[in-house]
Motif scaffolding. Sequence first.
Motif, mmCIF file in Angstrom:
data_model
loop_
_atom_site.group_PDB
_atom_site.id
_atom_site.type_symbol
_atom_site.label_atom_id
_atom_site.label_comp_id
_atom_site.label_asym_id
_atom_site.label_seq_id
_atom_site.Cartn_x
_atom_site.Cartn_y
_atom_site.Cartn_z
ATOM 1 N N PRO A 54 0.817 -1.211 0.000
ATOM 2 C CA PRO A 54 0.000 0.000 0.000
ATOM 3 C C PRO A 54 0.854 1.265 0.000
ATOM 4 O O PRO A 54 1.872 1.347 0.692
ATOM 5 N N ILE A 55 0.446 2.236 -0.807
ATOM 6 C CA ILE A 55 1.088 3.549 -0.825
ATOM 7 C C ILE A 55 0.113 4.533 -0.195
ATOM 8 O O ILE A 55 -1.042 4.634 -0.622
ATOM 9 N N VAL A 56 0.580 5.244 0.824
ATOM 10 C CA VAL A 56 -0.277 6.182 1.552
ATOM 11 C C VAL A 56 0.354 7.562 1.486
ATOM 12 O O VAL A 56 1.509 7.749 1.875
ATOM 13 N N GLY A 57 -0.401 8.537 0.974
ATOM 14 C CA GLY A 57 0.089 9.913 0.922
ATOM 15 C C GLY A 57 -0.107 10.611 2.250
ATOM 16 O O GLY A 57 -1.085 10.359 2.959
ATOM 17 N N VAL A 58 0.834 11.488 2.586
ATOM 18 C CA VAL A 58 0.716 12.305 3.798
ATOM 19 C C VAL A 58 0.915 13.760 3.354
ATOM 20 O O VAL A 58 2.038 14.204 3.114
ATOM 21 N N ALA A 59 -0.192 14.471 3.231
ATOM 22 C CA ALA A 59 -0.155 15.842 2.704
ATOM 23 C C ALA A 59 0.069 16.857 3.817
ATOM 24 O O ALA A 59 -0.605 16.830 4.842
ATOM 25 N N GLY A 60 1.031 17.740 3.595
ATOM 26 C CA GLY A 60 1.318 18.770 4.592
ATOM 27 C C GLY A 60 1.760 20.061 3.937
ATOM 28 O O GLY A 60 1.789 20.183 2.708
ATOM 29 N N LEU A 61 2.105 21.036 4.775
ATOM 30 C CA LEU A 61 2.657 22.315 4.310
ATOM 31 C C LEU A 61 1.747 23.020 3.297
ATOM 32 O O LEU A 61 2.216 23.581 2.314
ATOM 33 N N GLY A 62 0.454 22.972 3.557
ATOM 34 C CA GLY A 62 -0.470 23.625 2.642
ATOM 35 C C GLY A 62 -1.872 23.666 3.194
ATOM 36 O O GLY A 62 -2.147 23.135 4.270
ATOM 37 N N GLU A 63 -2.761 24.294 2.447
ATOM 38 C CA GLU A 63 -4.157 24.380 2.855
ATOM 39 C C GLU A 63 -4.949 23.181 2.334
ATOM 40 O O GLU A 63 -4.614 22.608 1.296
ATOM 41 N N ARG A 64 -5.998 22.855 3.062
ATOM 42 C CA ARG A 64 -6.815 21.688 2.722
ATOM 43 C C ARG A 64 -7.350 21.783 1.297
ATOM 44 O O ARG A 64 -7.323 20.803 0.544
ATOM 45 N N ARG A 65 -7.848 22.948 0.920
ATOM 46 C CA ARG A 65 -8.428 23.081 -0.419
ATOM 47 C C ARG A 65 -7.388 22.814 -1.496
ATOM 48 O O ARG A 65 -7.662 22.132 -2.492
ATOM 49 N N ALA A 66 -6.186 23.335 -1.290
ATOM 50 C CA ALA A 66 -5.109 23.115 -2.266
ATOM 51 C C ALA A 66 -4.730 21.636 -2.331
ATOM 52 O O ALA A 66 -4.438 21.101 -3.404
ATOM 53 N N MET A 67 -4.748 20.978 -1.177
ATOM 54 C CA MET A 67 -4.441 19.538 -1.137
ATOM 55 C C MET A 67 -5.482 18.746 -1.917
ATOM 56 O O MET A 67 -5.144 17.836 -2.688
ATOM 57 N N GLN A 68 -6.749 19.081 -1.716
ATOM 58 C CA GLN A 68 -7.827 18.388 -2.416
ATOM 59 C C GLN A 68 -7.740 18.603 -3.925
ATOM 60 O O GLN A 68 -7.984 17.682 -4.714
ATOM 61 N N GLU A 69 -7.390 19.811 -4.333
ATOM 62 C CA GLU A 69 -7.245 20.101 -5.763
ATOM 63 C C GLU A 69 -6.090 19.302 -6.357
ATOM 64 O O GLU A 69 -6.171 18.822 -7.492
ATOM 65 N N PHE A 70 -5.021 19.148 -5.594
ATOM 66 C CA PHE A 70 -3.869 18.357 -6.032
ATOM 67 C C PHE A 70 -4.294 16.904 -6.270
ATOM 68 O O PHE A 70 -3.957 16.296 -7.292
ATOM 69 N N VAL A 71 -5.040 16.350 -5.308
ATOM 70 C CA VAL A 71 -5.509 14.961 -5.413
ATOM 71 C C VAL A 71 -6.389 14.791 -6.641
ATOM 72 O O VAL A 71 -6.272 13.800 -7.381
ATOM 73 N N THR A 72 -7.266 15.758 -6.884
ATOM 74 C CA THR A 72 -8.161 15.685 -8.034
ATOM 75 C C THR A 72 -7.389 15.802 -9.345
ATOM 76 O O THR A 72 -7.606 15.014 -10.285
ATOM 77 N N GLU A 73 -6.472 16.768 -9.410
ATOM 78 C CA GLU A 73 -5.712 16.994 -10.634
ATOM 79 C C GLU A 73 -4.895 15.777 -11.056
ATOM 80 O O GLU A 73 -4.804 15.461 -12.245
ATOM 81 N N PHE A 74 -4.322 15.081 -10.079
ATOM 82 C CA PHE A 74 -3.438 13.952 -10.404
ATOM 83 C C PHE A 74 -4.106 12.584 -10.192
ATOM 84 O O PHE A 74 -3.416 11.559 -10.166
ATOM 85 N N ASP A 75 -5.412 12.600 -10.047
ATOM 86 C CA ASP A 75 -6.180 11.354 -9.973
ATOM 87 C C ASP A 75 -5.672 10.436 -8.859
ATOM 88 O O ASP A 75 -5.433 9.241 -9.074
ATOM 89 N N LEU A 76 -5.545 10.992 -7.665
ATOM 90 C CA LEU A 76 -5.022 10.244 -6.522
ATOM 91 C C LEU A 76 -6.122 9.803 -5.553
ATOM 92 O O LEU A 76 -5.815 9.280 -4.479
ATOM 93 N N ALA A 77 -7.365 10.021 -5.926
ATOM 94 C CA ALA A 77 -8.466 9.734 -5.000
ATOM 95 C C ALA A 77 -8.556 8.263 -4.624
ATOM 96 O O ALA A 77 -9.091 7.916 -3.569
ATOM 97 N N GLY A 78 -8.035 7.366 -5.462
ATOM 98 C CA GLY A 78 -8.090 5.941 -5.161
ATOM 99 C C GLY A 78 -7.035 5.484 -4.175
ATOM 100 O O GLY A 78 -6.987 4.310 -3.801
ATOM 101 N N THR A 79 -6.178 6.408 -3.747
ATOM 102 C CA THR A 79 -5.100 6.092 -2.808
ATOM 103 C C THR A 79 -5.312 6.907 -1.537
ATOM 104 O O THR A 79 -5.611 8.092 -1.622
ATOM 105 N N PRO A 80 -5.204 6.309 -0.344
ATOM 106 C CA PRO A 80 -5.398 7.092 0.883
ATOM 107 C C PRO A 80 -4.443 8.278 0.945
ATOM 108 O O PRO A 80 -3.239 8.121 0.723
ATOM 109 N N GLN A 81 -4.985 9.450 1.206
ATOM 110 C CA GLN A 81 -4.192 10.670 1.338
ATOM 111 C C GLN A 81 -4.543 11.305 2.676
ATOM 112 O O GLN A 81 -5.630 11.852 2.852
ATOM 113 N N ILE A 82 -3.618 11.222 3.629
ATOM 114 C CA ILE A 82 -3.876 11.737 4.973
ATOM 115 C C ILE A 82 -3.608 13.240 5.020
ATOM 116 O O ILE A 82 -2.592 13.722 4.527
ATOM 117 N N GLU A 83 -4.534 13.960 5.605
ATOM 118 C CA GLU A 83 -4.331 15.396 5.804
ATOM 119 C C GLU A 83 -3.479 15.600 7.052
ATOM 120 O O GLU A 83 -3.825 15.144 8.140
#
Length: 201
Positions: free
Chosen positions: A124-153
Amino acid sequence: MGRTTAGRVPRAAAAGALVVALLGTASCTGTVPSGAAAAGSVPASTTSPGAPASAPAIAPTAAPARVPDTLRFTGTTLAGTAFDAAQLAGRPVVLWFWAPWCATCASQAWTVAEIAPRYRDTVPIVGVAGLGERRAMQEFVTEFDLAGTPQIEDRAGALWRRFKVTEQSIFVIIDRDGKIVHQGFLDGEALTARVAALAGA
């Protein structure tokens, strides 16, 4: 002599007909009184006609793997669901620390999006998003099609501090025993090779 024989035939026929009638009456009821089943007989099925047969008993699952200290953490994904790393115990795990404004992270996101679904059950690959705002993180996930992989805020940086990550993009690779076997940068090719090797180990 002929009359005597003729008289016996109708009587025998009448007796036979009576026996047949009695047996027919007993067999047409279709039910067996409670407790009347013969010893050793198979009970009638209670399944209604056309209903599927009951599934066989499920074999007991293997004992859960020991949870190493490296996987004793929880969080919330960018999708808003609870995440418990303990569920990954017993498998190699890749933690990817990224920030939404990071160009290097963006270049690696394509590789993660490509290989993560393929190795979801083995590495399993798990993303850990930091150093940014939640909205920007969500846009990143959407842009790069990462929704199928757990991304922890991790805006508060709790997991970044736990794993002593001070910059992005960093991959932390944990083997199936919970030992960190790599912590640092990996390009797409190197990441793919590492994950494939772990999956085959």
